[in-house]
Design a protein around this motif. Structure first.
Motif, PDB file in Angstrom:
ATOM      1  N   LYS A 105       5.386  45.615 -67.296  1.00 41.02           N
ATOM      2  CA  LYS A 105       4.200  46.443 -67.483  1.00 41.02           C
ATOM      3  C   LYS A 105       4.666  47.768 -68.054  1.00 41.02           C
ATOM      4  N   ALA A 106       3.820  48.384 -68.853  1.00 44.17           N
ATOM      5  CA  ALA A 106       4.182  49.671 -69.446  1.00 44.17           C
ATOM      6  C   ALA A 106       3.018  50.644 -69.347  1.00 44.17           C
ATOM      7  N   GLU A 107       3.402  51.880 -69.135  1.00 43.82           N
ATOM      8  CA  GLU A 107       2.466  52.993 -69.223  1.00 43.82           C
ATOM      9  C   GLU A 107       3.171  54.042 -70.064  1.00 43.82           C
ATOM     10  N   GLY A 108       2.814  54.079 -71.322  1.00 41.04           N
ATOM     11  CA  GLY A 108       3.542  54.939 -72.251  1.00 41.04           C
ATOM     12  C   GLY A 108       4.966  54.429 -72.406  1.00 41.04           C
TER      13      GLY A 108
ATOM     14  N   HIS B 214       7.139  54.371 -69.953  1.00 43.35           N
ATOM     15  CA  HIS B 214       7.621  54.015 -68.622  1.00 43.35           C
ATOM     16  C   HIS B 214       7.366  52.531 -68.383  1.00 43.35           C
TER      17      HIS B 214
ATOM     18  N   GLU C  96       7.733  49.010 -65.850  1.00 45.97           N
ATOM     19  CA  GLU C  96       7.927  48.382 -64.552  1.00 45.97           C
ATOM     20  C   GLU C  96       8.332  46.948 -64.830  1.00 45.97           C
TER      21      GLU C  96
END
Length: 83
Positions: free
Chosen positions: A22-25, A27, A29
């Motif tokens: 998973k990505a947020e920007g 970052h 996981e």
């Protein structure tokens, strides 16, 4: 940053039975499951996952990575406890 590309890179480098990214920007996981992690401490598991990502970390594509690495048995127990 293409998550499928990252998954493929990790699958090509490690003997994974399951991978979730998973990505947020910039970052990430990552949850990685492999029998090759058996008998390894958490740090060794994380180092194995970081290694194929180092170019993307160095060029700033990836800024931070949160890693959970399990054997298949550990992952089954983890899923049961975190339903």
């Amino acid at each position: 940053m293409d998550l499928e590309q990252i998954k493929q890179l990790l699958n090509d480098s490690l003997d994974l039975s399951d991978i979730q990214v998973k990505a947020e920007g910039s970052h990430l996981e990552i949850v990685a499951v492999s029998e090759s992690f058996a008998g390894q401490r958490s740090l060794k598991r994380q180092q194995a996952i970081y290694a194929p990502l180092m170019d993307m970390i160095a060029d700033g594509t990836i800024h931070a990575v949160a890693i959970k690495a399990f054997t298949e048995e550990e992952y089954r127990k983890h899923k049961l406890l975190n339903f």
